[in-house]
Design a protein around this motif. Structure first.
Motif, PDB file in Angstrom:
ATOM      1  N   GLU A 222       0.806  -1.329   0.036  1.00  0.00           N
ATOM      2  CA  GLU A 222       0.113   0.030   0.052  1.00  0.00           C
ATOM      3  C   GLU A 222       0.845   1.269  -0.122  1.00  0.00           C
ATOM      4  O   GLU A 222       0.377   2.356  -0.307  1.00  0.00           O
ATOM      5  CB  GLU A 222      -1.003  -0.191   1.136  1.00  0.00           C
ATOM      6  N   GLU A 223       2.290   1.016   0.130  1.00  0.00           N
ATOM      7  CA  GLU A 223       2.966   2.247   0.420  1.00  0.00           C
ATOM      8  C   GLU A 223       4.135   2.220  -0.791  1.00  0.00           C
ATOM      9  O   GLU A 223       4.977   1.041  -0.811  1.00  0.00           O
ATOM     10  CB  GLU A 223       3.602   2.385   1.773  1.00  0.00           C
ATOM     11  N   THR A 245      -3.556  -0.292  -8.626  1.00  0.00           N
ATOM     12  CA  THR A 245      -3.691   1.172  -8.190  1.00  0.00           C
ATOM     13  C   THR A 245      -4.588   1.653  -7.113  1.00  0.00           C
ATOM     14  O   THR A 245      -4.327   2.606  -6.594  1.00  0.00           O
ATOM     15  CB  THR A 245      -3.569   2.271  -9.470  1.00  0.00           C
ATOM     16  N   ILE A 248      -3.203   1.514  -3.217  1.00  0.00           N
ATOM     17  CA  ILE A 248      -2.136   2.366  -3.005  1.00  0.00           C
ATOM     18  C   ILE A 248      -2.755   3.531  -1.966  1.00  0.00           C
ATOM     19  O   ILE A 248      -3.475   4.161  -2.745  1.00  0.00           O
ATOM     20  CB  ILE A 248      -1.342   2.903  -4.115  1.00  0.00           C
ATOM     21  N   THR A 249      -2.049   3.668  -0.979  1.00  0.00           N
ATOM     22  CA  THR A 249      -2.546   4.649  -0.090  1.00  0.00           C
ATOM     23  C   THR A 249      -1.595   5.833   0.281  1.00  0.00           C
ATOM     24  O   THR A 249      -1.903   6.836   0.482  1.00  0.00           O
ATOM     25  CB  THR A 249      -3.059   4.141   1.403  1.00  0.00           C
ATOM     26  N   THR A 250      -0.260   5.314   0.313  1.00  0.00           N
ATOM     27  CA  THR A 250       0.904   6.226   0.612  1.00  0.00           C
ATOM     28  C   THR A 250       1.753   6.214  -0.614  1.00  0.00           C
ATOM     29  O   THR A 250       2.427   5.094  -1.223  1.00  0.00           O
ATOM     30  CB  THR A 250       1.423   5.797   1.607  1.00  0.00           C
ATOM     31  N   MET A 251       2.304   7.523  -1.358  1.00  0.00           N
ATOM     32  CA  MET A 251       3.294   7.431  -2.421  1.00  0.00           C
ATOM     33  C   MET A 251       4.168   8.597  -2.214  1.00  0.00           C
ATOM     34  O   MET A 251       3.755   9.574  -1.970  1.00  0.00           O
ATOM     35  CB  MET A 251       2.526   7.959  -3.805  1.00  0.00           C
ATOM     36  N   PHE A 275      -5.644   7.363  -8.494  1.00  0.00           N
ATOM     37  CA  PHE A 275      -5.873   6.738  -7.240  1.00  0.00           C
ATOM     38  C   PHE A 275      -6.696   6.877  -6.203  1.00  0.00           C
ATOM     39  O   PHE A 275      -6.595   8.097  -5.625  1.00  0.00           O
ATOM     40  CB  PHE A 275      -4.083   6.512  -6.701  1.00  0.00           C
ATOM     41  N   LEU A 278      -5.788   7.012  -2.360  1.00  0.00           N
ATOM     42  CA  LEU A 278      -4.536   7.693  -1.793  1.00  0.00           C
ATOM     43  C   LEU A 278      -4.833   8.440  -0.722  1.00  0.00           C
ATOM     44  O   LEU A 278      -5.720   9.581  -0.751  1.00  0.00           O
ATOM     45  CB  LEU A 278      -4.005   8.481  -3.087  1.00  0.00           C
ATOM     46  N   LEU A 281       0.602  11.768  -0.212  1.00  0.00           N
ATOM     47  CA  LEU A 281       1.560  12.000  -1.458  1.00  0.00           C
ATOM     48  C   LEU A 281       2.558  13.003  -1.166  1.00  0.00           C
ATOM     49  O   LEU A 281       2.091  14.013  -0.708  1.00  0.00           O
ATOM     50  CB  LEU A 281       0.441  12.425  -2.555  1.00  0.00           C
ATOM     51  N   CYS A 335      -8.979  10.935  -5.369  1.00  0.00           N
ATOM     52  CA  CYS A 335      -8.688  10.791  -4.021  1.00  0.00           C
ATOM     53  C   CYS A 335      -9.185  11.811  -2.976  1.00  0.00           C
ATOM     54  O   CYS A 335      -8.539  12.689  -2.634  1.00  0.00           O
ATOM     55  CB  CYS A 335      -6.991  10.748  -3.770  1.00  0.00           C
ATOM     56  N   LEU A 338      -7.472  12.366   0.644  1.00  0.00           N
ATOM     57  CA  LEU A 338      -6.200  12.957   0.758  1.00  0.00           C
ATOM     58  C   LEU A 338      -5.887  13.679   2.267  1.00  0.00           C
ATOM     59  O   LEU A 338      -6.812  14.590   2.454  1.00  0.00           O
ATOM     60  CB  LEU A 338      -5.753  13.615  -0.374  1.00  0.00           C
TER      61      LEU A 338
END
Length: 577
Positions: A222-223, A245, A248-251, A275, A278, A281, A335, A338
């Motif tokens: 997820e990150e 995609t 995914i919660t953290t980029m 995403f 997300l 970010l 998102c 966010l």
């Protein structure tokens, strides 16, 4: 240093047992001596955390030496710091590369690695790695949940006595994918993984094929931690990776080098518009363009109605109509939850015109697209913090805790008490509401709109807009985004009279004595920083009065109008890895 460690290992307490050394932080800049020094030490069996400051290139074989001496490590971190970078001597990896024969003896011989049953987090920078050595380390680390291999070089030892580094070729691209698959085979449950290899032009990162391999190899993750290099957004939409995609919660799209201050190629808009889940970010050097926030083409209308006649002025960028269902989805963020956003604000055409109007678009856009935002870091070469710049629109983000804006140029004369008066949580007095409702609104309307001479009002421009319709579907009112009416609506909310407001009257009929005051401005705000590198000492002294004003009305808020920290990369960026 080794003498001190040896004395600690030899010491005994009053009960005859060695002291339990748990954490060791070595402020060293060169790892070469570990090859000969660490094997001479008694094993540090109680050590659970080892941190080493280093910026020089070092060989993965030294990693074997470290973990043999410290077999019960839970956390190992070897990465640069500002102090280490300043103290680092010139050092070339060629001085300390090991031959393939040495590596074979260490991996397949009798001197194998102990099982690192406690090691969970490992961050390694400036490492020269090989696939056989990396495989041996991963096989010995079954509980690894975090692995960072940043700013690394991949070394191929093909049986020769001398090692050589490969250039970034197609074959080297394949090696990056092999490293990712190797890590996935031995650490399928990794929660955090970062890999950055030479990408050409002096940068470090992964190419589009390698990122696709990472998405396929770690479908549960997820990150994601990627370097800020250009990659094709099509990887998020291909049949093989499109399903990944959504979870995914953290980029973190972070630079791996201190001089990586901007990145042109990261598809930031596509990420935010794709995403759905997300939450965090962080892309401090990635560009998001103001033109992509200008959903109603306000800037082009301003350019057309107020042409720049100065010599050498460029033409405005051609406007791409967003009144199309497909294009609309590409500009509205998916998102809605966010909470953390770090990014760089840019514009496609270099011009200093309409900077105030640009910022009204930015803050109006953010206040609608990220309603649950808690942390906002923006970097921009110039800004306008006056009332017309729209900074007050961030008060619509009721969960916002931290605001940080870094600018190269911000005229200090623009600062007025009214610039930050919106931070005052005290509701306006009855007299202030009366003055505003009778006189001030009309004056503000004239003063603000005179800078938008010739453009159509929002009720005309946005009539029938698919962008507005799409916003309504997602619970957003986009009809006035970028227009002066957005500020006037904010003033109506701020100066609303609870004794005459229709909603308040309806509430008062059901709850006697209830007064519905306007919402408090940023009730959870903890820090508010505006950082400007080019101010003189006299200008900074002028800003102290505004810090005092906020300290008076919001004593719990850390407000700083100051120069940016020079060691930003080391103190902030590296913490994310």
């Amino acid at each position: 240093m080794m003498s001190v460690l040896s004395s600690i290992a030899r010491e005994r307490t009053s009960r005859g047992v060695p002291p339990r050394l748990r954490t060791l932080h070595l402020r060293e800049t060169v790892l070469a001596n570990f090859k000969t020094q660490l094997p001479k030490l008694s094993r540090l069996t109680t050590l659970s955390t080892l941190r080493i400051d280093s910026v020089v290139k070092w060989d993965i074989i030294h990693l074997f030496t470290i973990v043999r001496a410290c077999p019960d490590l839970e956390e190992l971190s070897i990465k640069p710091t500002l102090a280490a970078a300043r103290a680092s001597p010139s050092y070339s990896i060629a001085q300390d590369e090991l031959t393939s024969a040495e590596e074979r003896n260490l991996i397949s011989g009798s001197n194998t690695l102990p099982m690192l049953t406690h090691l969970q987090a490992c961050s390694l920078y400036n490492l020269t790695l090989t696939l056989p050595a990396l495989r041996a380390f991963l096989e010995a680390s079954p509980r690894l949940s975090k692995l960072v291999l940043a700013y690394c070089d991949h070394l191929v030892r093909e049986g020769q006595e001398d090692a050589h580094l490969l250039s970034r070729t197609h074959y080297h691209d394949e090696q990056g994918a092999r490293i990712i698959r190797l890590v996935g085979a031995h650490c399928p449950d990794l929660k955090i993984f970062h890999l950055s290899l030479p990408y050409g032009g002096g940068s470090y990162g992964l190419g589009t094929p390698e990122i696709a391999v990472m998405l396929e190899t770690f479908p549960h993750m997820e990150e994601y931690n990627l370097s800020e290099v250009e990659f094709d957004p099509v990887i998020f939409k291909s049949p093989d990776t499109a399903g990944y995609t959504n979870r995914i919660t953290t980029m973190n799209l972070l630079p791996t080098r201190p001089d990586a201050f901007r990145s042109e190629g990261v598809p930031l808009r596509e990420i935010l518009c794709t995403f759905e889940h997300l939450v965090h970010l962080r892309a401090p050097a990635s560009n998001y363009y103001i033109e992509d926030m200008d959903l109603h083409n306000v800037l082009e209308q301003l350019e057309e109605c107020n042409p720049d006649e100065s010599p050498g002025c460029g033409k405005p960028q051609p406007y791409i109509s967003k009144n199309d269902s497909v294009v609309t989805r590409q500009y509205i963020w998916a998102c809605r939850g966010l909470k953390t956003l770090h990014m760089k604000i840019e514009q496609r055409r270099s011009t200093y015109r309409f900077q105030t109007e640009r910022w009204l678009i930015v803050f109006g856009f953010l206040s609608r697209m990220a309603p649950r935002l808690q942390e906002l870091y923006l970097s921009r070469y110039t800004t306008n913090v006056s009332f017309r710049g729209g900074l007050c629109l961030l008060t619509r983000l009721q969960d916002l805790e931290r605001i940080r804006i870094i600018v190269n140029y911000c005229p200090w004369r623009e600062f007025r008490v009214s610039t930050l008066s919106w931070l005052d949580p005290t509701p306006p007095s009855t007299w202030d509401r009366f003055v505003y409702s009778r006189h001030h609104r009309e004056k503000e309307h004239r003063d603000i709109w005179k800078h938008y001479k010739g453009i159509a009002p929002p009720e005309v421009t946005t009539a029938g807009s698919m962008m507005v319709e799409r916003g309504r579907e997602m619970g957003m009112d986009l009809s006035k985004l970028g227009y002066p009416e957005d500020l006037l609506d904010w003033m109506d909310e701020r100066y609303r009279d609870p004794t005459t407001d229709a909603d308040t009257i309806a509430t008062n009929t059901t709850i006697p004595g209830c007064r519905k005051e306007p919402p408090l401005p940023l009730p959870k705000l903890q820090s508010f920083w505006v950082e400007m590198p080019h101010y003189s000492d006299m200008e900074y002294e002028h800003l102290r009065d505004y810090e005092k004003f906020v300290a008076k009305v919001r004593p719990e808020v850390d407000i700083q109008l100051r120069r940016p920290r020079l060691d930003e990369y080391f103190l902030t960026t590296l913490k994310m890895y």
